[in-house]
Design a protein around this motif. Structure first.
Motif, PDB file in Angstrom:
ATOM      1  N   UNK A  50      -1.370  13.076 -16.611  1.00 11.26           N
ATOM      2  CA  UNK A  50      -0.605  12.360 -15.581  1.00 11.26           C
ATOM      3  C   UNK A  50      -0.758  13.009 -14.213  1.00 11.26           C
ATOM      4  N   UNK A  51      -0.758  12.159 -13.199  1.00 13.47           N
ATOM      5  CA  UNK A  51      -0.970  12.599 -11.827  1.00 13.47           C
ATOM      6  C   UNK A  51       0.080  11.938 -10.938  1.00 13.47           C
ATOM      7  N   UNK A  52       0.709  12.721 -10.085  1.00 15.87           N
ATOM      8  CA  UNK A  52       1.706  12.197  -9.159  1.00 15.87           C
ATOM      9  C   UNK A  52       1.043  11.973  -7.805  1.00 15.87           C
ATOM     10  N   UNK A  53       0.761  10.730  -7.441  1.00 17.77           N
ATOM     11  CA  UNK A  53       0.036  10.470  -6.195  1.00 17.77           C
ATOM     12  C   UNK A  53       0.925  10.657  -4.970  1.00 17.77           C
ATOM     13  N   UNK A  54       0.316  11.052  -3.893  1.00 17.82           N
ATOM     14  CA  UNK A  54       1.012  11.128  -2.619  1.00 17.82           C
ATOM     15  C   UNK A  54       1.012   9.744  -1.966  1.00 17.82           C
ATOM     16  N   UNK A  55       1.756   9.608  -0.890  1.00 16.35           N
ATOM     17  CA  UNK A  55       1.722   8.359  -0.147  1.00 16.35           C
ATOM     18  C   UNK A  55       0.342   8.039   0.372  1.00 16.35           C
ATOM     19  N   UNK A  56      -0.383   9.076   0.806  1.00 15.96           N
ATOM     20  CA  UNK A  56      -1.745   8.869   1.293  1.00 15.96           C
ATOM     21  C   UNK A  56      -2.672   8.431   0.161  1.00 15.96           C
ATOM     22  N   UNK A  57      -2.470   8.988  -1.029  1.00 17.94           N
ATOM     23  CA  UNK A  57      -3.271   8.583  -2.186  1.00 17.94           C
ATOM     24  C   UNK A  57      -3.090   7.096  -2.471  1.00 17.94           C
ATOM     25  N   UNK A  58      -1.831   6.640  -2.478  1.00 23.51           N
ATOM     26  CA  UNK A  58      -1.565   5.235  -2.788  1.00 23.51           C
ATOM     27  C   UNK A  58      -2.087   4.318  -1.698  1.00 23.51           C
ATOM     28  N   UNK A  59      -1.992   4.759  -0.452  1.00 22.54           N
ATOM     29  CA  UNK A  59      -2.534   3.956   0.640  1.00 22.54           C
ATOM     30  C   UNK A  59      -4.050   3.800   0.479  1.00 22.54           C
ATOM     31  N   UNK A  60      -4.713   4.873   0.061  1.00 22.65           N
ATOM     32  CA  UNK A  60      -6.146   4.824  -0.222  1.00 22.65           C
ATOM     33  C   UNK A  60      -6.436   3.778  -1.291  1.00 22.65           C
ATOM     34  N   UNK A  61      -5.733   3.851  -2.430  1.00 21.53           N
ATOM     35  CA  UNK A  61      -5.997   2.938  -3.542  1.00 21.53           C
ATOM     36  C   UNK A  61      -5.689   1.496  -3.155  1.00 21.53           C
TER      37      UNK A  61
END
Length: 278
Positions: A198-209
């Motif tokens: 499991x990985x906890x994404x950052x806000x920047x990670x989710x914006x990327x995806x």
């Protein structure tokens, strides 16, 4: 009570995938979907012959379609001609349509591994110790090869893509139902792609995806955005899987698994209830 919708669930339970058990995931999913739908399973080679008896077709872990390309293309053509609802919809611009999207996204300036398919564009690639050469219609690393830069001029361009081999710190996958994020998993060792946690994404990670989810414009369906974290900390798209993404549901907590099934069930209901046929 309204009639329950009938769903044809397309899967190849016998397909042997490296590091994954397709059969277990689809047995689990169909066992849960039966709470809301009448579900029948079939092999991808049988889908075209059976689909008229159902309200919709769900394509899941059916294996790389390059093993049965002619039959898959016939299925798509017949589904479109008959107005069959296929989940994911056949309008996907990611892996469903081959690897052209990697070229399109590169040209559009998206954060993706730089990708070319013409010898005159080799100069546009960053220097690297090796380059990845993969078929445009490849999947599951089938046909993947690594070559040094001095051999790039010897390649038979046209049916292959070329990318620099990037030394990623790790790979991470983001899973979506429709445009709603569900969970993320990462592979700490890029050499062991399917050893995930499991990985906890950052806000920047989710914006990327989300940039790639928005680009793909699929209103209903399951998508997986695969990315690699460079040594400099940047995320680069590796793959946009919108055909039959493996979900690694066995690696997420039970509450996450339950939430995913609820999201997929709701999405499928909405999709089957839409008045417009694809």
């Amino acid at each position: 009570m309204p009639d329950r919708r009938r769903v044809l669930f397309v899967t190849d339970l016998a397909y042997q995938a490296r590091g994954r058990r397709y059969c277990d995931e689809d047995v689990f999913l169909t066992s849960r979907l039966r709470d809301a739908f009448d579900v029948a399973l079939c092999h991808p080679l049988d889908a075209a012959a059976l689909m008229d008896a159902f309200d919709g077709v769900v394509v899941r872990n059916s294996g790389p379609v390059l093993h049965y390309r002619e039959q898959y293309d016939a299925f798509r053509a017949q589904a479109r001609a008959r107005g069959t609802r296929v989940y994911n919809p056949l309008s996907g611009r990611g892996d469903m349509a081959g690897k052209q999207y990697l070229l399109d996204l590169t040209a559009a300036g998206y954060p993706v591994i730089p990708t070319i398919d013409r010898p005159e564009d080799v100069r546009l690639l960053p220097e690297a110790g090796q380059y990845a050469v993969k078929p445009k219609l490849g999947a599951d690393s089938i046909g993947l090869a690594f070559v040094p830069g001095e051999r790039l001029g010897d390649l038979a361009y046209g049916d292959v893509l070329v990318q620099p081999r990037v030394d990623f710190r790790y790979e991470v996958s983001f899973y979506f139902v429709d445009d709603v994020f569900q969970y993320a998993l990462n592979a700490p060792d890029p050499e062991r792609r399917w050893v995930l946690e499991p990985y906890e994404p950052t806000g920047a990670d989710l914006a990327f995806a989300r940039r790639f989810i928005d680009w793909n414009t699929i209103d209903h369906g399951i998508q997986r955005v695969d990315a690699g974290r460079t040594r400099g900390g940047e995320l680069l798209l590796v793959e946009l899987e919108d055909l039959n993404p493996y979900l690694s549901l066995d690696l997420v907590p039970e509450h996450t698994r339950d939430s995913f099934v609820e999201s997929m069930t709701s999405s499928l209901h909405r999709f089957l209830d839409t008045s417009a046929r694809p």
